[in-house]
Design a protein around this motif. Structure first.
Motif, PDB file in Angstrom:
ATOM      1  N   TYR A 240      48.572   2.377  37.617  1.00 34.53           N
ATOM      2  CA  TYR A 240      47.650   3.356  37.048  1.00 34.53           C
ATOM      3  C   TYR A 240      46.260   2.766  36.819  1.00 34.53           C
ATOM      4  O   TYR A 240      45.306   3.517  36.653  1.00 34.53           O
ATOM      5  CB  TYR A 240      48.202   3.896  35.730  1.00 34.53           C
ATOM      6  CG  TYR A 240      49.506   4.635  35.882  1.00 34.53           C
ATOM      7  CD1 TYR A 240      49.539   5.931  36.397  1.00 34.53           C
ATOM      8  CD2 TYR A 240      50.717   4.039  35.530  1.00 34.53           C
ATOM      9  CE1 TYR A 240      50.733   6.605  36.543  1.00 34.53           C
ATOM     10  CE2 TYR A 240      51.919   4.708  35.673  1.00 34.53           C
ATOM     11  CZ  TYR A 240      51.915   5.990  36.183  1.00 34.53           C
ATOM     12  OH  TYR A 240      53.103   6.665  36.331  1.00 34.53           O
ATOM     13  N   ILE A 241      46.172   1.434  36.784  1.00 34.04           N
ATOM     14  CA  ILE A 241      44.900   0.744  36.597  1.00 34.04           C
ATOM     15  C   ILE A 241      44.574  -0.014  37.877  1.00 34.04           C
ATOM     16  O   ILE A 241      45.379  -0.823  38.346  1.00 34.04           O
ATOM     17  CB  ILE A 241      44.941  -0.236  35.412  1.00 34.04           C
ATOM     18  CG1 ILE A 241      45.394   0.471  34.131  1.00 34.04           C
ATOM     19  CG2 ILE A 241      43.578  -0.892  35.218  1.00 34.04           C
ATOM     20  CD1 ILE A 241      44.450   1.535  33.639  1.00 34.04           C
ATOM     21  N   HIS A 242      43.415   0.246  38.470  1.00 33.66           N
ATOM     22  CA  HIS A 242      43.011  -0.455  39.683  1.00 33.66           C
ATOM     23  C   HIS A 242      42.648  -1.894  39.348  1.00 33.66           C
ATOM     24  O   HIS A 242      42.003  -2.165  38.330  1.00 33.66           O
ATOM     25  CB  HIS A 242      41.823   0.259  40.324  1.00 33.66           C
ATOM     26  CG  HIS A 242      41.599  -0.127  41.756  1.00 33.66           C
ATOM     27  ND1 HIS A 242      41.024  -1.323  42.129  1.00 33.66           N
ATOM     28  CD2 HIS A 242      41.880   0.527  42.908  1.00 33.66           C
ATOM     29  CE1 HIS A 242      40.960  -1.391  43.443  1.00 33.66           C
ATOM     30  NE2 HIS A 242      41.472  -0.281  43.940  1.00 33.66           N
ATOM     31  N   GLY A 243      43.043  -2.814  40.204  1.00 30.41           N
ATOM     32  CA  GLY A 243      42.815  -4.226  39.930  1.00 30.41           C
ATOM     33  C   GLY A 243      41.415  -4.718  40.235  1.00 30.41           C
ATOM     34  O   GLY A 243      41.101  -5.869  39.960  1.00 30.41           O
ATOM     35  N   SER A 244      40.554  -3.849  40.812  1.00 31.71           N
ATOM     36  CA  SER A 244      39.200  -4.256  41.166  1.00 31.71           C
ATOM     37  C   SER A 244      38.174  -3.574  40.265  1.00 31.71           C
ATOM     38  O   SER A 244      38.379  -2.447  39.812  1.00 31.71           O
ATOM     39  CB  SER A 244      38.909  -3.911  42.632  1.00 31.71           C
ATOM     40  OG  SER A 244      37.541  -4.068  42.937  1.00 31.71           O
ATOM     41  N   SER A 245      37.064  -4.254  40.049  1.00 23.42           N
ATOM     42  CA  SER A 245      35.980  -3.664  39.252  1.00 23.42           C
ATOM     43  C   SER A 245      35.155  -2.674  40.061  1.00 23.42           C
ATOM     44  O   SER A 245      34.290  -1.992  39.516  1.00 23.42           O
ATOM     45  CB  SER A 245      35.066  -4.771  38.721  1.00 23.42           C
ATOM     46  OG  SER A 245      34.471  -5.483  39.806  1.00 23.42           O
ATOM     47  N   GLN A 246      35.413  -2.581  41.372  1.00 25.25           N
ATOM     48  CA  GLN A 246      34.638  -1.702  42.244  1.00 25.25           C
ATOM     49  C   GLN A 246      35.300  -0.346  42.465  1.00 25.25           C
ATOM     50  O   GLN A 246      34.768   0.482  43.211  1.00 25.25           O
ATOM     51  CB  GLN A 246      34.427  -2.382  43.608  1.00 25.25           C
ATOM     52  CG  GLN A 246      33.746  -3.730  43.527  1.00 25.25           C
ATOM     53  CD  GLN A 246      32.357  -3.630  42.952  1.00 25.25           C
ATOM     54  OE1 GLN A 246      31.599  -2.726  43.283  1.00 25.25           O
ATOM     55  NE2 GLN A 246      32.014  -4.560  42.074  1.00 25.25           N
ATOM     56  N   ALA A 247      36.449  -0.113  41.860  1.00 23.68           N
ATOM     57  CA  ALA A 247      37.164   1.149  42.090  1.00 23.68           C
ATOM     58  C   ALA A 247      38.003   1.488  40.866  1.00 23.68           C
ATOM     59  O   ALA A 247      38.160   0.678  39.947  1.00 23.68           O
ATOM     60  CB  ALA A 247      38.044   1.045  43.337  1.00 23.68           C
ATOM     61  N   GLN A 248      38.551   2.711  40.877  1.00 28.14           N
ATOM     62  CA  GLN A 248      39.399   3.158  39.773  1.00 28.14           C
ATOM     63  C   GLN A 248      40.305   4.274  40.268  1.00 28.14           C
ATOM     64  O   GLN A 248      40.065   4.874  41.310  1.00 28.14           O
ATOM     65  CB  GLN A 248      38.540   3.666  38.613  1.00 28.14           C
ATOM     66  CG  GLN A 248      37.728   4.908  38.943  1.00 28.14           C
ATOM     67  CD  GLN A 248      36.791   5.326  37.828  1.00 28.14           C
ATOM     68  OE1 GLN A 248      36.457   4.542  36.957  1.00 28.14           O
ATOM     69  NE2 GLN A 248      36.359   6.578  37.860  1.00 28.14           N
ATOM     70  N   PHE A 249      41.363   4.539  39.498  1.00 32.36           N
ATOM     71  CA  PHE A 249      42.243   5.668  39.753  1.00 32.36           C
ATOM     72  C   PHE A 249      41.908   6.784  38.771  1.00 32.36           C
ATOM     73  O   PHE A 249      41.326   6.541  37.709  1.00 32.36           O
ATOM     74  CB  PHE A 249      43.705   5.264  39.592  1.00 32.36           C
ATOM     75  CG  PHE A 249      44.168   4.215  40.576  1.00 32.36           C
ATOM     76  CD1 PHE A 249      43.896   4.346  41.922  1.00 32.36           C
ATOM     77  CD2 PHE A 249      44.877   3.108  40.140  1.00 32.36           C
ATOM     78  CE1 PHE A 249      44.312   3.389  42.833  1.00 32.36           C
ATOM     79  CE2 PHE A 249      45.292   2.140  41.035  1.00 32.36           C
ATOM     80  CZ  PHE A 249      45.009   2.278  42.390  1.00 32.36           C
ATOM     81  N   VAL A 250      42.318   8.010  39.108  1.00 28.05           N
ATOM     82  CA  VAL A 250      42.092   9.140  38.204  1.00 28.05           C
ATOM     83  C   VAL A 250      42.857   8.923  36.906  1.00 28.05           C
ATOM     84  O   VAL A 250      42.342   9.186  35.813  1.00 28.05           O
ATOM     85  CB  VAL A 250      42.515  10.460  38.882  1.00 28.05           C
ATOM     86  CG1 VAL A 250      42.410  11.623  37.898  1.00 28.05           C
ATOM     87  CG2 VAL A 250      41.646  10.737  40.102  1.00 28.05           C
TER      88      VAL A 250
END
Length: 319
Positions: A240-250
């Motif tokens: 549920y949490i994206h591992g990169s600082s450049q992206a995200q999940f809803v």
């Protein structure tokens, strides 16, 4: 030397290169006329995509759509991919320069193994000549799977401009009309007493909700169209949490929204405890609750920040 579409070399006859190319294009065009996204299995992938010669690009979505895979993101990405493929197939600019196809894990697991893929959905561009480059892999976690974003990537890789045409969606206008009707109805019912429109708490609450929605990343979701979450088809693990600082999940923005709201509630309780005229016991309870909310949810926010920004040195209560 040719003989009925075969070429001869040292007494050996084999299909001519131009003949094989023509047969591939003809077959791909026939499939595309029946279905905008051509379904490929392992054999078709090797014959029409992997094996030379080929003078056309193929955009392939590697997915896992079978119910037992429980890949909700795959179904969402498939809908957007279909919108893009239909926009290209039924446009006046359609040519045999680009084809759209898909490989399902349950129909072409050998292809997944061949390419070393362990997650779905994944989008790859197979150019007419040469090997795959890093830019031929679509950055799904960064750009999302909205058809418009995919179209920009396709244009960058193939020089083919696709104008995305979506089927009409009346849900938005209907919802907006319903909301305006409700607001108008409430205003009409209270037409003789509209003092609530001048209530500072109402406007403060409305402004606070707007700020929380904006800082949680909802606008980024609207622009990029990221997936709700990510499920690994091999392990079944859901992130549920994206591992990169450049992206995200809803889902990540919803979590951040809730945490920020809890921190804000803690601050409000602390302010009320310091300024209200309630008895001492209630003010102490408000103060303890406010401090608890502030410390707990700020610690969780900081731990998420540490996860996305590897190497961030600070933490609070938890890692």
């Amino acid at each position: 030397k040719k003989k009925r579409n075969f070429c001869e070399f040292s007494g050996i006859y084999f299909p001519c290169k131009n003949t094989l190319m023509s047969e591939k294009v003809t077959q791909m065009m026939e499939w595309a006329s029946k279905r905008s996204v051509i379904r490929l299995n392992g054999d078709k992938f090797r014959r029409f995509v992997k094996a030379p010669p080929r003078n056309f690009s193929v955009i392939i979505m590697f997915t896992a759509l079978q119910p037992q895979r429980q890949c909700a993101v795959c179904r969402q990405a498939d809908e957007e991919f279909m919108v893009l493929a239909n926009s290209w197939r039924y446009s006046s600019a359609f040519t045999n320069k680009v084809f759209f196809a898909s490989v399902d894990f349950d129909e072409g697991s050998d292809v997944f193994q061949m390419l070393g893929m362990n997650s779905a959905p994944t989008f790859l561009h197979f150019p007419p000549k040469g090997k795959l480059r890093k830019s031929d892999t679509y950055e799904l976690q960064v750009r999302g799977f909205a058809a418009e974003q995919l179209a920009r990537w396709v244009a960058d890789r193939t020089d083919v401009q696709i104008r995305v045409i979506r089927p009409p969606n009346y849900a938005g206008p209907l919802l907006l009309g319903f909301l305006l009707a409700v607001i108008g109805g409430l205003a009409y019912l209270r037409r003789h007493n509209l003092e609530f429109l001048f209530n500072r708490n109402v406007w403060a609450f409305s402004a606070l909700c707007f700020v929380l929605i904006m800082i949680s990343g909802q606008m980024w979701n609207h622009i990029r169209g990221p997936p709700y979450a990510h499920k690994n088809p091999n392990t079944g693990e859901i992130s549920y949490i994206h591992g990169s600082s450049q992206a995200q999940f809803v889902a990540e923005t919803h979590i951040i929204l809730f945490f920020n709201a809890a921190v804000t509630m803690g601050m409000v309780l602390l302010c009320e405890a310091a300024t209200s005229n309630l008895d001492t016991g209630k003010r102490k309870m408000m103060c303890v609750t406010g401090i608890g909310l502030l410390m707990l949810f700020f610690s969780w926010l900081l731990s998420i920040f540490r996860k996305k920004y590897q190497g961030y040195p600070y933490s609070f209560l938890m890692r």
